[in-house]
Design an enzyme around this catalytic site. Structure first.
Site, PDB file in Angstrom:
ATOM      1  N   LYS A   1       3.321   9.930   4.109  1.00  0.00           N
ATOM      2  CA  LYS A   1       3.601   8.556   3.682  1.00  0.00           C
ATOM      3  C   LYS A   1       3.256   7.609   4.822  1.00  0.00           C
ATOM      4  O   LYS A   1       3.753   7.758   5.936  1.00  0.00           O
ATOM      5  CB  LYS A   1       5.085   8.416   3.307  1.00  0.00           C
TER       6      LYS A   1
ATOM      7  N   ASP B   1      18.342   3.702  -4.341  1.00  0.00           N
ATOM      8  CA  ASP B   1      17.155   3.487  -5.183  1.00  0.00           C
ATOM      9  C   ASP B   1      16.886   4.728  -6.028  1.00  0.00           C
ATOM     10  O   ASP B   1      15.741   5.165  -6.181  1.00  0.00           O
ATOM     11  CB  ASP B   1      15.940   3.154  -4.316  1.00  0.00           C
TER      12      ASP B   1
END
Length: 672
Positions: free
Chosen positions: A436, A530
């Site tokens: 990432k 989240d």
């Protein structure tokens, strides 16, 4: 334990059909047609009555002209001091009445209250009288709408909030008052007609209608102690208080004219000042009723009305009031222009008024919307469509085969507003990993780098098979990257889209594993914040028995109560389909129960195949999570066990304290 029992009871109450009076099917079409007729007539009367009301005020009788001069008032000030309160009441009451009726047309209580609001707001002051004077052949329509207004106002007190007469014999009392009220519709000259000019200057009328109102209050008090449940008591408290305030203020406003009848003649300086002040006081008093209804809808879930509509009502009314005041000021300027431009004042004032309204309307609406959202609803979140747009800069993606550190990029598998995730291979070992990388343009800003570094710091503290494992952290050309274990290309989101609704056993199996991973994080003071299906990857093990293992990813906005850098710049973030109310309100106290809320939404989606709250824009989703009552999954999946449905509804309670204490307790409670 007590809290658990209370929450279960609340959820059970929500599952049950509301104990409300609905209009029978055979009567729904005639009732709706009657509603449309009354509303249409009310609005037409008001619109057509504005001009004659303006003309009679702008050119009053000689005695009133002299009285105005002695009082130091101009005809413009006199005119708009009388018309603006009328317009504000009519617009406010009509907006609210139509809004609540459009939500639940066949609910008897809503039907009555909406009619009461619209008929009262459009005819309660003097525009309707001006209509009767200008169109005498249609004066009976004004009497009819006013009779509807007075009847529905009393009926509201007798049946609010559930549409029932409680006790049952109250309907006989209502019939008596109904005959008393409608008698003056058929015979307008009767002395108890409250719509006649100066009607309350007579002793009997004042006392009769005090009794009329007192009977409704007495019924509400009686049903409060003997029939109302806790929720109905809270709803009734505010609305009856608003109605009580409205009637008391308006009756007190009439008291001076009752004591000094000459005040209604508009022939002395005292009487014109009284007319101006009393009209304003009357309007303020009447506004207590719609304000109390809005408050009860917002705070007490009155009638389970769509709260997006309620929010629109609030800032819409504020906009109407503000523009009304500004329009009044513009027309006062007309009086000033008259002194300098005789004969052309109106021609000059109208374009100036239009120009001012065009200039201020949009910024004023935005300002009022922001003030209402933040101060009344407690929303500290940007839910504009631009929130979902891609960054303004052009993304610089890593090409296949390029190297990031010692990792070779093989494929891009995910992209967000802040970072891109790739499937990569470590050059030295050949191991497949997930890499990432923060977008290069964001990496130039210190606060984005801090957030990215915090995600790595959080993952480094977690070691659980149901949480993605951190393998490495580094920089490539001044752009930070995180290396994690590669799980799979399949997320729970894709599985839901393809196969949901799932069986209860499959759902519970996945949730049990997720709960273990979340508990591991929660015990270390880390809250994901989240949770959503796209952040849950699925690892499939092809053994003798196929096993599906969920793995949590993306701790980019997670909170660590033991360690957190200064990220106050970040604001409130999360996915609006799954975000908890306390995250929307930017609460100072965010706990594990925010994750429980999101997991409750996910479980609802897994078992029903759809989200509990669906909307066409982010703003509607925000308000649904904040204020809309939790939907019952049994309506979509009737065979779902009651215990499971109750548990899901408890997990998505608005008040965090009413949810489960831990994710493991929630998942265990799903098992029938």
């Amino acid at each position: 334990m007590q809290s658990s029992r209370t929450s279960t009871t609340q959820a059970q109450a929500a599952l049950d059909q509301n104990d409300r009076v609905m209009i029978p099917k055979f009567a729904q079409k005639p009732a709706n047609a009657a509603w449309i007729f009354v509303v249409a007539v009310s609005i037409i009367i008001f619109i057509l009555g504005i001009r004659p009301r303006y003309l009679e005020l702008f050119a009053p009788p000689p005695r009133t002209v002299i009285a105005l001069k002695q009082a130091g008032l101009s005809s413009i000030v006199w005119t708009w001091s009388q018309i603006i309160p009328d317009v504000i009441l009519a617009v406010s009451f009509t907006i609210i009445g139509i809004s609540i009726y459009s939500q639940k047309k066949n609910d008897f209580a809503i039907y009555v209250v909406s009619l009461m609001l619209i008929s009262s707001g459009t005819t309660i002051l003097n525009v309707a009288d001006a209509f009767s004077g200008a169109f005498p052949d249609f004066g009976i329509l004004v009497q009819f709408i006013r009779a509807v207004s007075w009847t529905t106002m009393l009926l509201t007190l007798y049946i609010f909030p559930n549409g029932k007469f409680s006790p049952k014999w109250v309907w006989m009392l209502f019939i008596g008052w109904f005959i008393f009220t409608w008698s003056w519709f058929f015979f307008p000259s009767l002395p108890h007609n409250p719509t006649q000019h100066g009607a309350f200057t007579t002793n009997n009328n004042y006392i009769w209608y005090l009794h009329w109102f007192g009977s409704g209050i007495a019924v509400q008090i009686y049903r409060w102690f003997n029939f109302s449940n806790a929720e109905e008591k809270q709803q009734s408290k505010w609305v009856v208080f608003g109605l009580f305030t409205a009637v008391v203020i308006t009756f007190w406003e009439e008291l001076p004219s009752f004591m000094y009848p000459f005040l209604v003649q508009h022939s002395t300086p005292q009487s014109v000042w009284y007319a101006m002040i009393s009209t304003i006081v009357f309007a303020i008093g009447m506004l207590a009723l719609p304000i109390s209804i809005i408050f009860s809808i917002q705070e007490q879930r009155l009638w389970q009305i769509d709260y997006v509509i309620n929010r629109s009502i609030v800032y819409g009314l504020l906009l109407v009031f503000t523009i009304g005041i500004l329009m009044g000021m513009v027309f006062i300027f007309q009086d000033v222009f008259t002194q300098f431009i005789p004969g052309n004042a109106i021609a000059l004032a109208i374009p100036i008024a239009i120009a001012i309204l065009l200039i201020i309307t949009m910024p004023l609406r935005k300002l009022l919307q922001t003030l209402v959202d933040k101060n009344l609803f407690g929303i500290h979140i940007d839910y504009e469509e631009k929130k979902f747009a891609h960054p303004a800069f052009i993304l610089e993606r890593q090409s296949i085969g390029s190297k990031v550190g010692e990792y070779i990029i093989e494929q891009q598998i995910w992209e967000s507003l802040s970072a891109s995730t790739y499937r990569a291979r470590r050059e030295t070992t050949g191991k497949t990993v997930a890499l990432k990388m923060l977008h290069k343009q964001l990496a130039e800003k210190a606060h984005f780098r801090k957030e990215f570094r915090q995600e790595a710091h959080i993952l480094a503290q977690l070691d659980h098979p149901n949480i993605v494992q951190l393998l490495d952290y580094g920089d490539h050309n001044d752009c930070p990257f995180i290396v994690m274990e590669y799980v799979s290309d399949l997320s729970l989101k894709e599985l839901i889209q393809e196969q949901a609704p799932f069986s209860l056993s499959f759902t519970i199996n996945l949730l049990e594993q997720l709960a273990k991973g979340l508990e591991h994080a929660h015990q270390r003071g880390i809250y994901h914040l989240d949770l959503k299906p796209s952040n849950i990857l699925l690892r499939v093990n092809l053994n003798q028995k196929i096993e599906v293992e969920p793995v949590l990813i993306d701790f980019g906005i997670a909170t660590n109560t033991n360690y957190r850098e200064d990220l106050s710049w970040v604001g409130i973030r999360g996915s609006f389909e799954y975000i908890s109310p306390e995250q929307i309100r930017s609460s100072d106290y965010i706990s594990n129960r925010a994750d429980i809320y999101a997991l409750g939404v996910i479980s609802y989606e897994m078992l029903t195949g759809r989200l509990p709250y669906q909307a066409v824009n982010p703003g509607q989703l925000v308000f649904a999570h904040l204020l809309q009552p939790a939907p019952n999954p049994l309506k979509l999946v009737p065979h779902l066990p009651d215990r499971t449905a109750l548990s899901i509804m408890r997990a998505i309670e608005k008040n965090a304290e009413n949810r489960f204490e831990s994710v493991s307790l929630f998942v265990k409670s799903l098992i029938p």
